[in-house]
Design a protein around this motif. Structure first.
Motif, PDB file in Angstrom:
ATOM      1  N   PHE A 104       1.081  -1.025  -0.004  1.00  0.00           N
ATOM      2  CA  PHE A 104      -0.301   0.169   0.028  1.00  0.00           C
ATOM      3  C   PHE A 104       0.835   1.232  -0.016  1.00  0.00           C
ATOM      4  CE2 PHE A 104      -2.305   3.288   2.468  1.00  0.00           C
ATOM      5  CZ  PHE A 104      -3.311   3.479   1.521  1.00  0.00           C
ATOM      6  N   TYR A 105       1.762   1.228   1.035  1.00  0.00           N
ATOM      7  CA  TYR A 105       2.557   2.496   0.884  1.00  0.00           C
ATOM      8  C   TYR A 105       3.942   2.486   0.083  1.00  0.00           C
ATOM      9  CZ  TYR A 105       0.079   4.052   4.958  1.00  0.00           C
ATOM     10  OH  TYR A 105      -0.854   4.589   5.778  1.00  0.00           O
ATOM     11  N   GLY A 106       4.282   1.445  -0.473  1.00  0.00           N
ATOM     12  CA  GLY A 106       5.285   1.200  -1.587  1.00  0.00           C
ATOM     13  C   GLY A 106       4.684   1.876  -2.839  1.00  0.00           C
ATOM     14  N   LEU A 107       3.465   1.439  -3.131  1.00  0.00           N
ATOM     15  CA  LEU A 107       2.823   1.589  -4.569  1.00  0.00           C
ATOM     16  C   LEU A 107       2.149   3.456  -4.157  1.00  0.00           C
ATOM     17  CD1 LEU A 107       0.998  -1.437  -5.056  1.00  0.00           C
ATOM     18  CD2 LEU A 107       2.966  -0.416  -6.543  1.00  0.00           C
ATOM     19  N   SER A 108       1.702   3.652  -3.300  1.00  0.00           N
ATOM     20  CA  SER A 108       1.465   4.991  -3.004  1.00  0.00           C
ATOM     21  C   SER A 108       2.564   6.309  -3.111  1.00  0.00           C
ATOM     22  CB  SER A 108       0.808   5.000  -1.477  1.00  0.00           C
ATOM     23  OG  SER A 108      -0.357   4.318  -1.462  1.00  0.00           O
ATOM     24  N   SER A 109       3.762   5.764  -2.423  1.00  0.00           N
ATOM     25  CA  SER A 109       4.652   6.529  -2.493  1.00  0.00           C
ATOM     26  C   SER A 109       5.395   6.660  -4.098  1.00  0.00           C
ATOM     27  CB  SER A 109       5.663   6.211  -1.379  1.00  0.00           C
ATOM     28  OG  SER A 109       6.251   5.054  -1.441  1.00  0.00           O
ATOM     29  N   SER A 110       5.285   5.492  -4.630  1.00  0.00           N
ATOM     30  CA  SER A 110       5.977   5.530  -6.163  1.00  0.00           C
ATOM     31  C   SER A 110       5.263   6.283  -6.855  1.00  0.00           C
ATOM     32  CB  SER A 110       6.000   4.083  -6.496  1.00  0.00           C
ATOM     33  OG  SER A 110       4.799   3.564  -6.444  1.00  0.00           O
ATOM     34  N   GLU A 111       3.766   6.431  -6.628  1.00  0.00           N
ATOM     35  CA  GLU A 111       2.730   7.455  -7.350  1.00  0.00           C
ATOM     36  C   GLU A 111       3.326   8.969  -7.335  1.00  0.00           C
ATOM     37  OE1 GLU A 111      -1.508   7.910  -8.666  1.00  0.00           O
ATOM     38  OE2 GLU A 111      -0.922   6.094  -7.951  1.00  0.00           O
ATOM     39  N   PHE A 112       4.127   9.199  -6.141  1.00  0.00           N
ATOM     40  CA  PHE A 112       4.312  10.559  -6.246  1.00  0.00           C
ATOM     41  C   PHE A 112       5.598  10.770  -6.888  1.00  0.00           C
ATOM     42  CE2 PHE A 112       2.132  11.384  -2.140  1.00  0.00           C
ATOM     43  CZ  PHE A 112       1.523  12.834  -2.600  1.00  0.00           C
ATOM     44  N   LEU A 113       6.636   9.741  -7.004  1.00  0.00           N
ATOM     45  CA  LEU A 113       7.767   9.962  -7.782  1.00  0.00           C
ATOM     46  C   LEU A 113       7.590   9.692  -9.322  1.00  0.00           C
ATOM     47  CD1 LEU A 113       9.997   7.291  -5.318  1.00  0.00           C
ATOM     48  CD2 LEU A 113      10.068  10.063  -5.441  1.00  0.00           C
TER      49      LEU A 113
END
Length: 310
Positions: free
Chosen positions: A104-113
């Motif tokens: 959840f947080y790995g994919l969420s933060s990769s969206e910002f990148l």
């Protein structure tokens, strides 16, 4: 060793559902339809980008990556939600909970990148158009994509490792899936986790946001000084990215807020806010890029309403 095994096999109760006994079938239908729409809408645009050679440009490759991210993000949450809606007990093993938290947080933060990479691509395209082919080569695009997923994964995996070393005293979380509410399971709030938690927030959210603001400021300055044609092109390509960024930032603030004001928020409010996080963005991205990106919209119309060949 035995204690670690027992800990990993501990079951966590997901106590974030509201009126589940009365509304379980309504919830199931809504989320099932939403999941089908997410898979179909995102997959259609991804396929269009893969099939059509004129869409094999960095801008569209980043869009495809963003939509793949949305599909993975949804698949991490929706199937388990659907199972829980029809189950008598809403439980998950601790190890599976940690995996869901990581994804959840790995994919969420990769969206910002990924959004930051897209902003960089637009910056080079509009502010340095003559250098664009040499700067945005396939190798650089591939590197940016790999970094977007790997950097976020590395940050979040450290958090997960720290969580696994923290003793549990509670086995019920006030959530419908394993998000930051997992910290409520710990006997004592870890200072190490609290301090380290600032690192991903800065590196994966704040710095990409500052970079995006900087690049779009530069773009706006260039566009303001340019002709009408350049302004039109910039609006067509930049507006969808800005809309996606603003909506995702708002939803991220939602998620952070849930952890901070959990005790004072009514259960129904937490439930609605959480559902917005998992329902809204995966559906919003394909609609924005499918309707607002001229080339994608054109191919989409041709696929759905092909013209008859006379």
């Amino acid at each position: 060793m035995l204690m670690d095994y027992e800990l990993n096999m501990s079951y966590i109760t997901l106590d974030g559902h509201v009126e589940l006994s009365k509304c379980r079938y309504l919830y199931f239908v809504i989320v099932f339809i939403a999941y089908i729409l997410v898979i179909c809408c995102n997959s259609i645009i991804i396929c269009l980008i893969v099939i059509h050679k004129n869409l094999h440009e960095p801008m569209y490759i980043f869009i495809a990556a963003l939509l793949v991210n949305s599909v993975l993000y949804s698949t991490n949450i929706y199937p388990k939600l659907l199972i829980d809606f029809l189950s008598e007990k809403q439980i998950i093993t601790y190890s599976a909970c940690l995996l869901q938290f990581f994804l959840f947080y790995g994919l969420s933060s990769s969206e910002f990148l990924l959004l930051a990479a897209m902003a960089y691509d637009r910056y080079v395209s509009i502010c340095k158009p003559l250098q664009y082919p040499t700067i945005m080569k396939k190798t650089r695009v591939s590197t940016l994509l790999v970094l977007a997923w790997s950097v976020s994964a590395c940050h979040v995996v450290v958090t997960v490792i720290l969580i696994t070393e923290t003793k549990l005293c509670n086995f019920t979380i006030k959530a419908v899936f394993c998000n930051n509410a997992i910290y409520g399971l710990h006997c004592v709030q870890s200072r190490v986790i609290a301090i380290y938690g600032v690192v991903p927030l800065i590196n994966l959210v704040m710095l990409p946001m500052l970079f995006i603001v900087y690049t779009y400021t530069k773009i706006l300055i260039i566009v303001y000084r340019s002709c009408k044609e350049v302004r039109k092109k910039a609006a067509e390509t930049c507006l969808p990215h800005l809309l996606a960024l603003i909506s995702y930032f708002c939803l991220s603030v939602y998620d952070i807020s849930i952890a901070r004001v959990e005790s004072s928020l009514p259960k129904t409010a937490r439930f609605i806010m959480t559902l917005q996080i998992v329902l809204y963005q995966p559906l919003f991205n394909p609609l924005i890029y499918g309707l607002k990106m001229k080339e994608i919209s054109r191919h989409l119309k041709q696929s759905l309403c092909p013209t008859k060949i006379i």
